[in-house]
Design a protein around this motif. Structure first.
Motif, PDB file in Angstrom:
ATOM      1  N   VAL A  41       0.693  -1.189  -0.079  1.00 16.65           N
ATOM      2  CA  VAL A  41       0.051  -0.010  -0.070  1.00 16.65           C
ATOM      3  C   VAL A  41       0.844   1.219   0.126  1.00 16.65           C
ATOM      4  O   VAL A  41       0.320   2.524  -0.376  1.00 16.65           O
ATOM      5  N   GLY A  71      -9.491   3.744  -7.149  1.00 17.69           N
ATOM      6  CA  GLY A  71      -8.488   3.314  -6.325  1.00 17.69           C
ATOM      7  C   GLY A  71      -8.810   2.015  -5.951  1.00 17.69           C
ATOM      8  O   GLY A  71      -8.017   0.855  -5.699  1.00 17.69           O
ATOM      9  N   ASN A  72     -10.220   1.759  -5.306  1.00 21.07           N
ATOM     10  CA  ASN A  72     -10.371   0.558  -4.882  1.00 21.07           C
ATOM     11  C   ASN A  72     -10.253  -0.561  -5.976  1.00 21.07           C
ATOM     12  O   ASN A  72      -9.885  -1.786  -5.519  1.00 21.07           O
ATOM     13  N   GLN A 129      -6.660  -1.548  -6.042  1.00 24.46           N
ATOM     14  CA  GLN A 129      -5.825  -2.224  -4.984  1.00 24.46           C
ATOM     15  C   GLN A 129      -6.414  -3.588  -4.430  1.00 24.46           C
ATOM     16  O   GLN A 129      -5.791  -4.322  -4.317  1.00 24.46           O
ATOM     17  N   ASP A 157      -4.921  -6.349  -6.439  1.00 25.00           N
ATOM     18  CA  ASP A 157      -3.415  -6.522  -6.102  1.00 25.00           C
ATOM     19  C   ASP A 157      -3.683  -7.490  -5.190  1.00 25.00           C
ATOM     20  O   ASP A 157      -3.828  -7.212  -3.899  1.00 25.00           O
ATOM     21  N   TRP A 206      -1.500  -6.388  -1.955  1.00 28.02           N
ATOM     22  CA  TRP A 206      -2.047  -5.452  -1.106  1.00 28.02           C
ATOM     23  C   TRP A 206      -3.296  -6.033  -0.271  1.00 28.02           C
ATOM     24  O   TRP A 206      -3.186  -5.836   0.817  1.00 28.02           O
ATOM     25  N   GLN A 213      -7.259   6.355  -0.898  1.00 28.52           N
ATOM     26  CA  GLN A 213      -7.086   5.360  -2.222  1.00 28.52           C
ATOM     27  C   GLN A 213      -6.266   6.050  -3.486  1.00 28.52           C
ATOM     28  O   GLN A 213      -5.646   5.524  -3.956  1.00 28.52           O
ATOM     29  N   GLU A 253      -2.915   6.530  -3.168  1.00 24.61           N
ATOM     30  CA  GLU A 253      -1.903   5.398  -2.696  1.00 24.61           C
ATOM     31  C   GLU A 253      -1.497   4.704  -3.967  1.00 24.61           C
ATOM     32  O   GLU A 253      -0.536   3.881  -3.932  1.00 24.61           O
ATOM     33  N   VAL A 254      -2.245   4.938  -5.026  1.00 27.81           N
ATOM     34  CA  VAL A 254      -2.034   4.101  -6.400  1.00 27.81           C
ATOM     35  C   VAL A 254      -1.332   5.258  -7.346  1.00 27.81           C
ATOM     36  O   VAL A 254      -1.864   5.941  -7.732  1.00 27.81           O
TER      37      VAL A 254
END
Length: 335
Positions: free
Chosen positions: A64, A175-176, A179, A182, A185, A288, A291-292
Motif C-alpha cells: 500500500v 483506487g479500490n 487495490q 492486487d 495488497w 486510495q 496510494e495508487v
C-alpha cells in the motif's frame, strides 16, 4: 487486560509534572498519532534536551505504501503530538529533518507551559470510519481547519460542494478497483487486521475489526468473511455513502515530493485532525487515490496542482465515535 481497559489506559492524558525530566511521558502522546494500518513505524531515542524519532523499517507496508510515504508522514504525525505535549510541559521543541537517519530531531529549551486546545484534543482524535450526518460547517470552522492543515511547503484544498465530493468519490472507487485487484495488497491488509480484542491486545497495533465497523470474530471467521464478502464494489458503495455524508473533504498537497515534505505533511494532517477533534468533529482517511501511483497523477490533474504531490485525503464531519485502536507499550518503541 481486556480490550476496553487497554484502550482506556492508552487514550488518556498523563500528568506532566516530571515531563521535563522524564521524556517518556512525551512519547506517550507521540504514539497516539496516526499511522497507516496503525503500524506505528517509529522508534524514539531519548537524549539530553533532545528526542529523535526514527523510522522503523521493519513495519513497512510495501504493497500500500511502496515508497514509504505514509511511513515517513507518520513520523511527522508523531512529532506534532510530541511538540504539543512538550509545550504543555514547559518545553519549546525545535523540529528538524535528519538526513543521516531519515528521521526527525526535536531539540528542547524550557519555556512557559501552555496547554493548547490541540494538545487537549490528542486523546480524542481518531479515524472515525462511519457515516457522518452531512451537516454544514461554519465559515469559521472551515477557516480553522484550513489554517491547521497548512505548513512549510504543504498546502490544503477543501471541498464542500456536492459535485466535487462526487468527483473525489469516483477517484476513490477507481483506487479500490486497483487495490482489490492486487493480491499483495490484500495479503498485507489481512496481516494488519486484528479481528478480535484478544488479537489487538496481544499485538497493540493494527486495525481492530470493530474500529472499521465489523463485529469482533475469531481470526479464521474474519478471514473467511473477507474472502467471500470483501470486494472493490462493496467497498466503493460504502465509500460513496461516507463521502456524501461528509461535511468537507480536505486534501493535503506537498510542494516537493521528498521525505522532509512527507514528514511535514504528516505534521499538517495531525494538526488538521486535532483541530477537528477540538471542534467536536470527526475525521477519516480516504487515501486510495493517492496510494495508487498512476491514479495519484490523475488526481493531481483533477486538483490542478501541477507537479505537486497529493499526500492525504481526509473527510470531515459530525459522526459517532468508534472503538479506539491500541498502541504498543512504550518500552517497545523507546530504544
Amino acid at each position: 487486560m481486556n480490550y476496553s481497559d487497554y484502550a482506556k489506559e492508552t487514550w488518556r492524558h498523563l500528568a506532566l509534572d516530571n515531563a521535563v525530566q522524564d521524556y517518556s511521558v512525551l512519547v506517550h502522546y507521540a504514539t497516539l498519532a496516526a499511522s497507516s494500518h496503525n503500524t506505528q513505524p517509529w522508534i524514539f531515542k531519548l537524549e539530553n534536551n533532545r528526542i529523535r524519532i526514527l523510522p522503523d523499517l521493519s513495519r513497512r507496508c510495501p504493497a500500500v505504501d511502496p515508497d514509504d510515504h505514509h511511513l515517513y508522514a507518520s513520523l511527522g504525525c508523531a512529532a506534532e503530538n510530541l511538540l504539543l505535549a512538550a509545550e504543555a510541559a514547559g518545553l519549546k521543541g525545535h523540529c528538524s529533518y535528519d538526513a543521516s537517519t531519515s528521521g526527525v530531531n526535536i531539540d528542547f529549551e524550557e519555556t512557559t507551559p501552555f496547554r493548547s486546545p490541540l494538545f487537549e484534543a490528542i486523546p480524542h482524535r481518531q479515524c472515525s470510519r462511519v457515516e457522518y450526518d452531512g451537516s454544514q460547517l461554519s465559515a469559521e470552522q472551515l477557516q480553522q481547519l484550513e489554517k491547521a492543515g497548512q505548513g512549510d511547503g504543504v498546502s490544503i484544498i477543501v471541498f464542500t460542494d456536492g459535485e466535487q465530493k462526487e468527483q473525489v468519490a469516483r477517484y476513490v472507487a477507481e483506487g479500490n478497483a486497483a487495490q482489490f485487484g492486487d493480491s499483495e495488497w490484500a495479503r498485507e491488509l489481512k496481516s494488519w487486521i486484528r479481528f478480535n480484542g484478544s488479537e489487538a491486545v496481544t499485538t497493540g497495533d493494527g486495525l481492530y475489526g470493530p474500529v472499521m465497523g465489523n463485529p469482533a470474530v475469531p481470526r479464521w471467521l474474519g478471514l473467511m468473511a473477507m474472502h467471500f464478502g470483501f470486494s472493490a464494489k462493496k467497498q466503493s458503495q460504502k465509500d460513496y455513502r461516507h463521502i456524501r455524508s461528509s461535511s468537507a473533504i480536505a486534501v493535503l498537497v506537498s510542494e516537493i515530493d521528498d521525505r522532509p515534505h512527507w514528514i511535514e505533511a504528516g505534521r499538517c494532517y495531525e494538526r488538521l485532525a486535532l483541530q477537528a477533534a477540538a471542534l467536536g468533529l470527526s475525521t477519516a482517511f480516504i487515501n486510495q487515490p493517492v496510494e495508487v501511483a498512476p491514479l495519484r497523477t490523475k488526481f493531481a490533474r483533477f486538483l490542478d496542482v501541477g507537479n505537486r504531490r497529493p499526500d492525504f485525503i481526509v473527510r470531515v464531519g459530525r459522526g459517532a465515535k468508534t472503538p479506539r485502536s491500541l498502541r504498543r507499550p512504550l518500552e517497545q518503541v523507546i530504544k
